[in-house]
Scaffold this active site. Structure first.
Site, mmCIF file in Angstrom:
data_model
loop_
_atom_site.group_PDB
_atom_site.id
_atom_site.type_symbol
_atom_site.label_atom_id
_atom_site.label_comp_id
_atom_site.label_asym_id
_atom_site.label_seq_id
_atom_site.Cartn_x
_atom_site.Cartn_y
_atom_site.Cartn_z
ATOM 1 N N THR A 36 18.465 -26.371 -0.513
ATOM 2 C CA THR A 36 19.700 -25.607 -0.672
ATOM 3 C C THR A 36 20.482 -25.700 0.630
ATOM 4 O O THR A 36 19.964 -25.346 1.694
ATOM 5 C CB THR A 36 19.397 -24.136 -1.003
ATOM 6 O OG1 THR A 36 18.553 -24.077 -2.160
ATOM 7 C CG2 THR A 36 20.682 -23.368 -1.278
ATOM 8 N N LYS A 155 8.939 -27.650 -0.004
ATOM 9 C CA LYS A 155 9.843 -26.850 -0.836
ATOM 10 C C LYS A 155 9.816 -27.442 -2.249
ATOM 11 O O LYS A 155 10.740 -28.104 -2.705
ATOM 12 C CB LYS A 155 11.257 -26.837 -0.270
ATOM 13 C CG LYS A 155 12.137 -25.746 -0.885
ATOM 14 C CD LYS A 155 13.362 -25.449 -0.049
ATOM 15 C CE LYS A 155 14.114 -24.259 -0.618
ATOM 16 N NZ LYS A 155 15.280 -23.881 0.207
ATOM 17 N N GLU A 188 6.128 -15.736 5.624
ATOM 18 C CA GLU A 188 7.574 -15.946 5.543
ATOM 19 C C GLU A 188 8.223 -14.750 4.875
ATOM 20 O O GLU A 188 7.583 -13.713 4.643
ATOM 21 C CB GLU A 188 7.865 -17.227 4.748
ATOM 22 C CG GLU A 188 7.317 -17.211 3.326
ATOM 23 C CD GLU A 188 7.459 -18.536 2.606
ATOM 24 O OE1 GLU A 188 7.896 -19.517 3.223
ATOM 25 O OE2 GLU A 188 7.135 -18.594 1.400
#
Length: 311
Positions: A36, A155, A188
């Site tokens: 993204t 990812k 995270e």
């Protein structure tokens, strides 16, 4: 490799050409990777890091990408997107989804099926600028991340854990969450990486067993001094960074805590609400701490440098 771009860059609504086949492996198995990106002033911020991660993650899943063709397609897509904007400085979100392709029997891929790369455009979240000024409120997520070294840092499209975490965040009316692995180690946030500052410098959790190796995380690590190579020329610890394994107790001793991702950049945290807020217990941080501001400036300077050098 096949590239499918939403040709109507003024809208995030899908067109008929964006249809996903029922036997697409990303749809059926999450067999793919994505990134993204933030588009500003006609350019993708931290593009080289996004491309390097896409290439790395695709290789880790044995997905073949033609990087030269991908770079050219991104350039053409961003140019078209920028031309459609009323003002070129309007920020937009661009997503790149990479599916391993279509077909195959069960979990086995069709060895002849090319990877499918999809571009899409989305509105930039307007509230991010407000959060950067006010700071974030986090919770401790109850949903842990599974430990899988083969997928650590990647990812990939299997995001069910993040979906569950996001449900917790919404229920608590919070901005984000600290997310832990099944061993209780901080990893995270729901959609970003974590950095916290102590007297010994900045710290960020390792993501070799789970979590995502975010591009802003990589950017910061490249600009700070690794603790393992700290020399006598470093006058203080403000620009030293440690990668390690940390618990909530380590974060509790921090002077500053920030969340990073490609859209937010670096956003400070005000507080972490514990025990679902039922007891009023929380960890408090200084959202205007100079250390947090320094990290944000470093990333912004890098973005501006990249933009200037891309001509």
């Amino acid at each position: 490799m096949k590239i499918v771009a939403n040709t109507d860059t003024t809208s995030s609504l899908p067109s008929s050409s964006d249809a996903i086949a029922l036997n697409d492996r990303a749809l059926n198995y999450g067999d793919g990777v994505f990134t993204t990106m933030c588009v500003s002033h006609g350019k993708v911020e931290l593009l080289s890091l996004h491309l390097a991660r896409l290439n790395h993650d695709a290789k880790a899943l044995a997905i073949s990408l033609d990087m030269a063709a991908l770079i050219q397609a991104i350039d053409e897509y961003v140019s078209s997107l920028t031309a459609s904007l009323e003002h070129p400085n309007i920020k937009k979100v661009m997503k790149i989804h990479v599916s391993s392709g279509e077909g195959g029997r069960g979990y086995a891929r069709d060895s002849q099926a090319p990877a499918i790369v999809r571009f899409s455009t989305h509105v930039y979240p307007a509230h991010y600028s407000d959060l950067a000024a006010s700071g974030l409120t986090l919770i401790n997520a109850k949903t842990p991340l599974a430990i899988q070294p083969l997928l650590g840092g990647i990812k990939h499209m299997n995001r069910l854990e993040q979906v569950l975490v996001k449900r917790e965040i919404i229920a608590a009316n919070a901005d984000d969450a600290l997310v832990f692995d099944t061993q209780g180690r901080v990893i995270e946030a729901s959609a970003g990486n974590v950095f916290f500052q102590t007297d010994s410098g900045w710290h960020t959790p390792k993501v070799n067993n789970c979590g995502v190796n975010g591009v802003v995380r990589q950017c910061i690590l490249s600009m700070l001094q690794p603790s393992s190579s700290k020399g006598s020329d470093i006058s203080d610890n403000a620009l030293v960074v440690h990668e390690g394994e940390y618990t909530l107790a380590d974060v509790a001793n921090a002077k500053a805590l920030v969340i990073t991702n490609a859209l937010m950049g670096v956003i400070p945290v005000n507080n972490v609400v514990l025990n679902n807020g039922k007891t009023g217990d929380e960890l408090a941080f200084n959202a205007s701490h100079e250390g947090a501001k320094t990290l944000a400036r470093l990333v912004l300077d890098k973005i501006q440098e990249d933009h200037a050098n891309s001509y």
